[in-house]
Write a protein that holds these residues in place. Sequence first.
Motif, short mmCIF file in Angstrom:
data_model
loop_
_atom_site.label_atom_id
_atom_site.label_comp_id
_atom_site.label_asym_id
_atom_site.label_seq_id
_atom_site.Cartn_x
_atom_site.Cartn_y
_atom_site.Cartn_z
N ALA A 152 0.84 -1.20 0.00
CA ALA A 152 0.00 0.00 0.00
C ALA A 152 0.88 1.26 0.00
CB ALA A 152 -0.92 -0.01 1.21
N ALA A 153 1.94 1.15 0.84
CA ALA A 153 2.86 2.30 0.93
C ALA A 153 3.55 2.53 -0.41
CB ALA A 153 3.89 2.06 2.03
N LEU A 154 3.94 1.38 -1.03
CA LEU A 154 4.60 1.50 -2.34
C LEU A 154 3.67 2.13 -3.38
CD1 LEU A 154 6.70 -1.77 -2.75
CD2 LEU A 154 7.52 0.57 -2.74
N ASP A 155 2.43 1.63 -3.33
CA ASP A 155 1.43 2.18 -4.26
C ASP A 155 1.29 3.69 -4.09
OD1 ASP A 155 0.89 -0.12 -5.48
OD2 ASP A 155 -0.98 -0.58 -4.40
N ALA A 156 1.25 4.07 -2.82
CA ALA A 156 1.09 5.50 -2.52
C ALA A 156 2.29 6.28 -3.07
CB ALA A 156 0.97 5.69 -1.01
N GLU A 157 3.47 5.68 -2.85
CA GLU A 157 4.69 6.35 -3.32
C GLU A 157 4.67 6.50 -4.85
OE1 GLU A 157 9.45 5.77 -2.57
OE2 GLU A 157 8.02 4.56 -1.42
N LEU A 158 4.25 5.40 -5.50
CA LEU A 158 4.17 5.40 -6.96
C LEU A 158 3.18 6.46 -7.44
CD1 LEU A 158 5.33 3.84 -9.33
CD2 LEU A 158 3.33 2.38 -9.29
N ASP A 159 2.04 6.46 -6.78
CA ASP A 159 1.02 7.47 -7.13
C ASP A 159 1.61 8.87 -7.05
OD1 ASP A 159 -0.85 5.66 -7.70
OD2 ASP A 159 -1.96 5.82 -5.79
N GLU A 160 2.36 9.06 -5.95
CA GLU A 160 2.96 10.38 -5.71
C GLU A 160 3.94 10.74 -6.85
OE1 GLU A 160 5.35 11.85 -2.02
OE2 GLU A 160 3.44 10.92 -1.38
N LEU A 161 4.77 9.74 -7.18
CA LEU A 161 5.75 9.97 -8.25
C LEU A 161 5.06 10.31 -9.57
CD1 LEU A 161 8.45 7.22 -7.61
CD2 LEU A 161 8.77 9.71 -7.60
N ILE A 162 4.00 9.55 -9.86
CA ILE A 162 3.26 9.78 -11.11
C ILE A 162 2.69 11.19 -11.11
CG2 ILE A 162 1.20 9.09 -12.41
CD1 ILE A 162 1.82 6.20 -11.44
N GLU A 163 2.16 11.54 -9.93
CA GLU A 163 1.57 12.85 -9.76
C GLU A 163 2.61 13.94 -10.06
OE1 GLU A 163 -2.08 14.56 -9.17
OE2 GLU A 163 -1.50 12.47 -9.29
N GLN A 164 3.80 13.72 -9.42
CA GLN A 164 4.88 14.70 -9.61
C GLN A 164 5.25 14.81 -11.09
OE1 GLN A 164 8.19 13.64 -7.24
NE2 GLN A 164 7.28 14.39 -5.32
N TYR A 165 5.39 13.66 -11.71
CA TYR A 165 5.78 13.62 -13.13
C TYR A 165 4.78 14.39 -13.96
CZ TYR A 165 7.21 11.58 -17.54
OH TYR A 165 7.61 11.40 -18.85
N ARG A 166 3.50 14.12 -13.65
CA ARG A 166 2.45 14.75 -14.44
C ARG A 166 2.46 16.27 -14.24
NH1 ARG A 166 -2.55 10.70 -13.72
NH2 ARG A 166 -1.96 9.25 -15.40
N SER A 167 2.62 16.67 -13.01
CA SER A 167 2.58 18.11 -12.73
C SER A 167 3.77 18.83 -13.36
CB SER A 167 2.52 18.37 -11.23
OG SER A 167 3.66 17.84 -10.63
N LYS A 168 4.91 18.17 -13.47
CA LYS A 168 6.09 18.74 -14.10
C LYS A 168 5.84 19.01 -15.57
CE LYS A 168 10.24 17.43 -11.62
NZ LYS A 168 11.33 16.43 -11.60
#
Lengths: 169, 194
Positions: A152-168
């Motif tokens: 779950a934590a990994l998923d959250a981290e991945l989500d966060e990374l994707i989010e960051q990537y998208r916002s960039k």
Amino acid sequence: MKTLLWLLTSILLALSACATPAFATEEALRFDNETQRKLYQQLTAELRCPQCQNQNIADSNAIVSVDMRQKTYDMIKQGSSRDDVLDYMINRYGNFVHYQPPLNRYTLLLWLAPVLMLLALVALQLKRRRQQAAESSSEAAAESASEQSASAALDAELDELIEQYRSKK
Amino acid sequence: MRKLMFYVPLVLFLTLALFLLSGLFSNPMERESVTTNKPLPAFSLPDLMQPAQRWQPEQLRGETFLLNVWGTWCPTCNAELSYMTELKQQGVKIIGLYYVLPVDPLLGESFDLTMLQADVSNKLQQRGNPYQFNILDADRSLSLDLGVSGAPETFIVDSNGIVREHHIGDINPQVWRNKLAPLYQKWRQQDGSQ
């Protein structure tokens, strides 16, 4: 050479193991048949010398053992049964004289002790097994729980990374 | 609960150690005799000194006595002769049951009564003679019937010919005072009343 030596030693060992203890006094004794001889051997091995410590009358040369052997021989020759001889000896020297104590209230514990010990061991083992099983299943549960939380934590981290990537972007 | 379990091996060990320790001080020869509280077994045996005289259990009735199993070949038996002679002087009735060795180193292979008699009277002169008379158990048949496992052994036989005590080992002042004298006195007192 080595194998030959080994073979020789093993043959010698086997021979010495086969040699039954000699009953010196018995060679002179004559029996009517083989059953009587067997009975005599059995009884003198089972009857206990009253004077010595832990010797049967076949092994002992104490006077009383010599007399008891003679009596056993005489009784067998006269056609007495195994029980007759045992009764005769027990009537004079008590249950001490027989290496198979009878089952009575004094010897109950003696006879039951092995069974009780076995039961106790089985019970202990069963209890231990159950405990182990319980422990391992709870461990497994805890493990799967921690695994779940980790993914779950990994998923959250991945989500966060994707989010960051998208916002960039 | 767990703490208690911690002490279990210690308790078990101490119990075992105590049990084994008590074994160190126990007498391995001591056991209950099965021939006590039964009448003397039937026998008809010769007197050691006057073989023409034969003894039967009926002739031994009327008075509580000690039946002492002994032989001159047995050092412990010889050692107790002098103390038993003192007991005789105090009025204790003692009858000997002579336990003949199958092969006596002194007498050799063949049984020689005259030599045995000479040996016995010699020994009794040296050490004292506690016996009223001696019964000769040449083939140890009476000894076997009485459950004798060796010499010396002593039986207390009451006035009705019932065996009341079977003592394995010698008679010395301590054994007499603590074990045998009370029993002897007890049966002796009942002599008249029966």
